[in-house]
Write a protein that holds these residues in place. Structure first.
Motif, short mmCIF file in Angstrom:
data_model
loop_
_atom_site.label_atom_id
_atom_site.label_comp_id
_atom_site.label_asym_id
_atom_site.label_seq_id
_atom_site.Cartn_x
_atom_site.Cartn_y
_atom_site.Cartn_z
N LEU A 44 0.82 -1.21 0.00
CA LEU A 44 0.00 0.00 0.00
C LEU A 44 0.86 1.27 0.00
CD1 LEU A 44 -2.64 -1.11 2.65
CD2 LEU A 44 -2.82 -1.21 0.15
N ALA A 45 1.98 1.23 0.71
CA ALA A 45 2.86 2.41 0.79
C ALA A 45 4.24 1.95 1.25
CB ALA A 45 2.31 3.43 1.77
N ALA A 46 5.24 2.74 0.88
CA ALA A 46 6.61 2.44 1.32
C ALA A 46 7.38 3.74 1.35
CB ALA A 46 7.28 1.45 0.37
N ASP A 47 8.17 3.93 2.42
CA ASP A 47 9.00 5.12 2.49
C ASP A 47 10.24 4.86 3.34
OD1 ASP A 47 7.72 5.04 4.94
OD2 ASP A 47 7.46 7.18 5.09
N LEU A 48 11.19 5.76 3.23
CA LEU A 48 12.45 5.69 3.95
C LEU A 48 12.34 6.55 5.19
CD1 LEU A 48 15.53 4.82 3.74
CD2 LEU A 48 15.88 7.07 2.77
N GLN A 49 12.77 6.03 6.33
CA GLN A 49 12.72 6.80 7.57
C GLN A 49 14.06 6.71 8.28
OE1 GLN A 49 9.36 6.32 10.06
NE2 GLN A 49 8.08 7.24 8.49
N HIS A 50 14.45 7.83 8.87
CA HIS A 50 15.69 7.89 9.65
C HIS A 50 15.31 7.80 11.12
CE1 HIS A 50 18.20 9.03 6.22
NE2 HIS A 50 17.13 9.68 5.80
N ARG A 51 15.90 6.86 11.81
CA ARG A 51 15.68 6.65 13.24
C ARG A 51 17.03 6.81 13.94
NH1 ARG A 51 10.39 6.64 13.71
NH2 ARG A 51 9.32 5.13 12.43
N GLY A 52 17.41 8.04 14.22
CA GLY A 52 18.72 8.31 14.79
C GLY A 52 19.77 8.00 13.74
N LYS A 53 20.68 7.09 14.04
CA LYS A 53 21.71 6.70 13.08
C LYS A 53 21.23 5.59 12.15
CE LYS A 53 25.67 7.99 15.84
NZ LYS A 53 26.95 7.56 16.42
N ARG A 54 20.11 4.97 12.50
CA ARG A 54 19.58 3.88 11.68
C ARG A 54 18.70 4.42 10.56
NH1 ARG A 54 16.40 -0.45 14.69
NH2 ARG A 54 14.96 1.23 14.39
N VAL A 55 18.71 3.73 9.45
CA VAL A 55 17.84 4.04 8.34
C VAL A 55 17.04 2.79 8.04
CG1 VAL A 55 17.73 4.74 5.92
CG2 VAL A 55 19.50 5.69 7.40
N GLU A 56 15.72 2.94 7.93
CA GLU A 56 14.88 1.79 7.67
C GLU A 56 13.76 2.16 6.71
OE1 GLU A 56 13.53 0.65 11.56
OE2 GLU A 56 11.85 2.05 11.52
N TYR A 57 13.24 1.14 6.04
CA TYR A 57 12.09 1.31 5.18
C TYR A 57 10.86 0.90 5.96
CZ TYR A 57 15.66 1.37 1.56
OH TYR A 57 16.76 1.67 0.80
N ARG A 58 9.82 1.71 5.92
CA ARG A 58 8.54 1.39 6.53
C ARG A 58 7.59 1.04 5.40
NH1 ARG A 58 8.70 1.02 12.03
NH2 ARG A 58 6.64 1.91 12.21
N ILE A 59 7.11 -0.19 5.40
CA ILE A 59 6.30 -0.69 4.29
C ILE A 59 4.94 -1.12 4.82
CG2 ILE A 59 6.16 -2.39 2.44
CD1 ILE A 59 9.27 -2.42 2.54
N LYS A 60 3.89 -0.53 4.26
CA LYS A 60 2.53 -0.87 4.65
C LYS A 60 1.99 -1.87 3.62
CE LYS A 60 -0.45 2.26 6.20
NZ LYS A 60 -1.45 3.37 6.21
N VAL A 61 1.50 -2.99 4.13
CA VAL A 61 1.05 -4.07 3.25
C VAL A 61 -0.33 -4.55 3.69
CG1 VAL A 61 2.27 -5.83 4.61
CG2 VAL A 61 1.71 -6.29 2.24
N LEU A 62 -1.18 -4.85 2.71
CA LEU A 62 -2.47 -5.48 2.95
C LEU A 62 -2.27 -6.97 2.79
CD1 LEU A 62 -5.56 -5.33 3.40
CD2 LEU A 62 -5.78 -5.08 0.91
N THR A 63 -2.40 -7.72 3.88
CA THR A 63 -2.16 -9.16 3.85
C THR A 63 -3.33 -9.88 3.20
OG1 THR A 63 -3.08 -9.49 6.05
CG2 THR A 63 -0.71 -9.03 5.92
N PRO A 64 -3.12 -11.10 2.74
CA PRO A 64 -4.20 -11.86 2.11
C PRO A 64 -5.41 -12.08 3.03
CG PRO A 64 -2.11 -12.89 1.60
CD PRO A 64 -1.83 -11.81 2.62
N ASP A 65 -5.18 -12.06 4.36
CA ASP A 65 -6.31 -12.25 5.28
C ASP A 65 -7.00 -10.93 5.64
OD1 ASP A 65 -4.31 -11.23 6.86
OD2 ASP A 65 -4.46 -12.74 8.43
N GLY A 66 -6.65 -9.83 4.95
CA GLY A 66 -7.37 -8.57 5.13
C GLY A 66 -6.82 -7.62 6.17
N HIS A 67 -5.68 -7.93 6.75
CA HIS A 67 -5.07 -7.04 7.74
C HIS A 67 -4.07 -6.11 7.07
CE1 HIS A 67 -6.53 -10.25 10.43
NE2 HIS A 67 -6.71 -9.25 11.27
N VAL A 68 -3.99 -4.89 7.59
CA VAL A 68 -2.96 -3.95 7.14
C VAL A 68 -1.85 -4.00 8.18
CG1 VAL A 68 -2.41 -1.54 6.70
CG2 VAL A 68 -4.59 -2.47 5.93
#
Length: 99
Positions: A44-68
């Motif tokens: 559904l969405a994906a973006d890059l986020q900085h968490r202090g010195k860490r860098v991570e991707y936050r990815i929002k997904v709709l699972t096959p069972d209907g959960h986000v």
């Protein structure tokens, strides 16, 4: 005169080394592909986020069972790592929506 030039070169090399260390080992596209493959869901969405010195991707997904779900994938993770798409520790409140 040679001493300031030496210091300038030293600073330039240190800056280049720091920039090389910050380059993510995993691209956003690779992280999205991994999450889609691991969950079998729709991204559904994906973006890059900085968490202090860490860098991570936050990815929002709709699972096959209907959960986000919102998954955090470290940008410095090796592309072949299988377990880096797990949700962060916590009670999970706010990470799931029923559709």
């Amino acid at each position: 005169m040679a001493k300031p030039l030496f210091l300038l070169c030293l600073l330039a090399c240190a800056g280049a080394a720091a920039a090389a260390q910050q380059a993510p080992a995993l691209s956003l596209e690779q992280a999205v592909s991994r999450v889609q493959h691991d969950t079998g869901g729709t991204i559904l969405a994906a973006d890059l986020q900085h968490r202090g010195k860490r860098v991570e991707y936050r990815i929002k997904v709709l699972t096959p069972d209907g959960h986000v779900r919102v998954l955090a994938v470290p940008a410095d993770a090796a592309p072949a790592a299988a377990d880096s798409t797990k949700t962060p520790p916590g009670n999970g409140a706010g990470n799931k929506e029923k559709h």
